[in-house]
Design an enzyme around this catalytic site. Structure first.
Site, short mmCIF file in Angstrom:
data_model
loop_
_atom_site.label_atom_id
_atom_site.label_comp_id
_atom_site.label_asym_id
_atom_site.label_seq_id
_atom_site.Cartn_x
_atom_site.Cartn_y
_atom_site.Cartn_z
N ASP A 171 0.87 -1.18 0.00
CA ASP A 171 0.00 0.00 0.00
C ASP A 171 0.90 1.22 0.00
O ASP A 171 1.59 1.48 0.99
CB ASP A 171 -0.90 -0.01 1.25
CG ASP A 171 -1.95 1.10 1.19
OD1 ASP A 171 -1.64 2.18 0.64
OD2 ASP A 171 -3.06 0.87 1.68
N GLU A 263 -19.41 -3.85 -16.82
CA GLU A 263 -20.45 -4.51 -16.02
C GLU A 263 -21.82 -4.09 -16.51
O GLU A 263 -22.09 -2.89 -16.58
CB GLU A 263 -20.28 -4.13 -14.54
CG GLU A 263 -18.99 -4.67 -13.96
CD GLU A 263 -18.82 -4.40 -12.47
OE1 GLU A 263 -19.76 -3.83 -11.85
OE2 GLU A 263 -17.78 -4.75 -11.92
N HIS A 281 -20.70 -8.53 -9.12
CA HIS A 281 -20.41 -7.38 -8.26
C HIS A 281 -21.28 -7.42 -6.99
O HIS A 281 -22.10 -6.53 -6.74
CB HIS A 281 -20.64 -6.06 -9.03
CG HIS A 281 -19.94 -4.88 -8.43
ND1 HIS A 281 -19.44 -3.83 -9.16
CD2 HIS A 281 -19.65 -4.56 -7.13
CE1 HIS A 281 -18.90 -2.92 -8.37
NE2 HIS A 281 -19.02 -3.34 -7.13
#
Ligand code: MLT
Length: 324
Positions: A171, A263, A281
């Site tokens: 990160d 999507e 999703h």
């Protein structure tokens, strides 16, 4: 012409109450049609969306009365936040409401991949009982690489520790002395090193220019042939052609994809790969998360329309009328 436009499926008791109290245009398929969306927004003061409505600068320009764009979810990548801010419009969102659900789904995909659960289920319902064919691997003792160590990444770490996994993470926003690292006894690595070290890699980054195609051919080439990849973040984080090639070549062992570049994606070559699990999703789609999300969205819309500050906002809490 309505005060509040809801352009996706955002339903539940709190939304029903909002619909009693305000003039709401509830049109869950409106996101398909930018022109109809713009027409509906001509006099609207609030727009409620999930992730499918593309709230572009053009859409914002067609909504001169808009005070708040309320995102029922955490990612604001479908909203031109710069254009909204320039127009003085509050962008509210729900950063914590569905984090547990997303983390649990990531764990579910890891387990389902490691133990071949969907394939074994299909086998049994078609009359089979072959246990050796569906031999799995344990998660215990494996290294989990978490890419993005924000709220959801940390919830995944907490759960994975309970499964006996070792945690590494990457990160760019985390400092090596961050308390989050100490809490999970976890190593902060570069993305390249994490990919090399991990047995399972799970992605929890927001979609930004820096994370678009974060996992491409070069990154997949670093992963172990036995490694599993789980994505419950955003489809665009993975270069799907590179992933397809890596899965077909068995360069990695499997992938669990809750999110896709497009999507819904329509038919794609992923559909027939045995080492892939595909979901529509679902990260935020639990009863608990949706209740929290919709409560928060309705609360902030009501507050802003009543001239009060939103509680959870991405840019600012009160609309800035002088910017319009
Ligand atoms: C989110 O960004 O909150 C999730 O992806 C869920 C959603 O878009 O509905």
């Amino acid at each position: 012409m309505s005060d509040i436009v809801v352009s996706e499926n955002v339903s539940g008791h709190t939304m029903d109450r909002l619909r009693h109290e305000h003039d709401v245009f509830y049109s869950p398929h409106l996101w398909h049609s930018p022109d109809e969306l713009k027409a509906a927004l001509a006099h609207a003061q609030a727009l409620v969306v999930r992730n499918q409505t593309k709230v572009t600068a053009d859409v914002i320009a067609a909504a001169p009365q808009l005070k708040i764009i309320a995102r029922a979810g955490v990612g604001v990548d479908n909203i031109d936040v710069a254009a909204a801010s320039a127009a003085g419009i509050v962008v509210s969102y729900t950063p914590a409401a569905n984090a547990v659900s997303a983390a649990e789904l990531a764990m579910g995909l890891m387990l389902a991949l490691a133990r071949n659960i969907p394939a074994a289920h299909a086998h049994v319902v078609s009359g089979g009982w072959d246990r050796v064919r569906y031999m799995g691997t344990e998660l215990a003792g494996r290294t989990l690489g978490i890419v993005g160590f924000g709220r959801i990444g940390q919830l995944v770490a907490e759960r994975a520790r309970a499964f006996g996994m070792d945690i590494v993470m990457a990160d760019p926003f985390l400092r090596p002395d961050s308390p989050a690292l100490l809490r999970f006894d976890a190593c902060l690595l570069t993305l390249d090193d994490l990919l090399t070290a991990s047995d399972v890699v799970t992605l929890h980054v927001p979609l930004m220019p820096e994370t678009n195609n974060l996992i491409g051919a070069a990154q997949l080439a670093r992963m172990k042939p036995s490694a599993l990849l789980v994505n419950t973040s955003r489809g665009e984080v993975i270069d799907e052609s590179a992933l397809l090639a890596a899965l077909e070549a068995r360069q990695i062992a499997g992938a669990g994809l809750d999110v896709r570049r497009q999507e819904p994606p329509g038919p794609t070559p992923f559909d027939t790969l045995p080492n892939v699990i595909l979901l529509p999703h679902l990260g935020a789609f639990t009863h608990e998360a949706q209740e929290r999300v919709i409560d928060a969205v309705c609360r902030d819309v009501k507050l802003v329309l009543a001239g009060r500050p939103a509680v959870e906002y991405f840019n600012f809490s009160i609309p800035n009328g002088s910017l319009r």
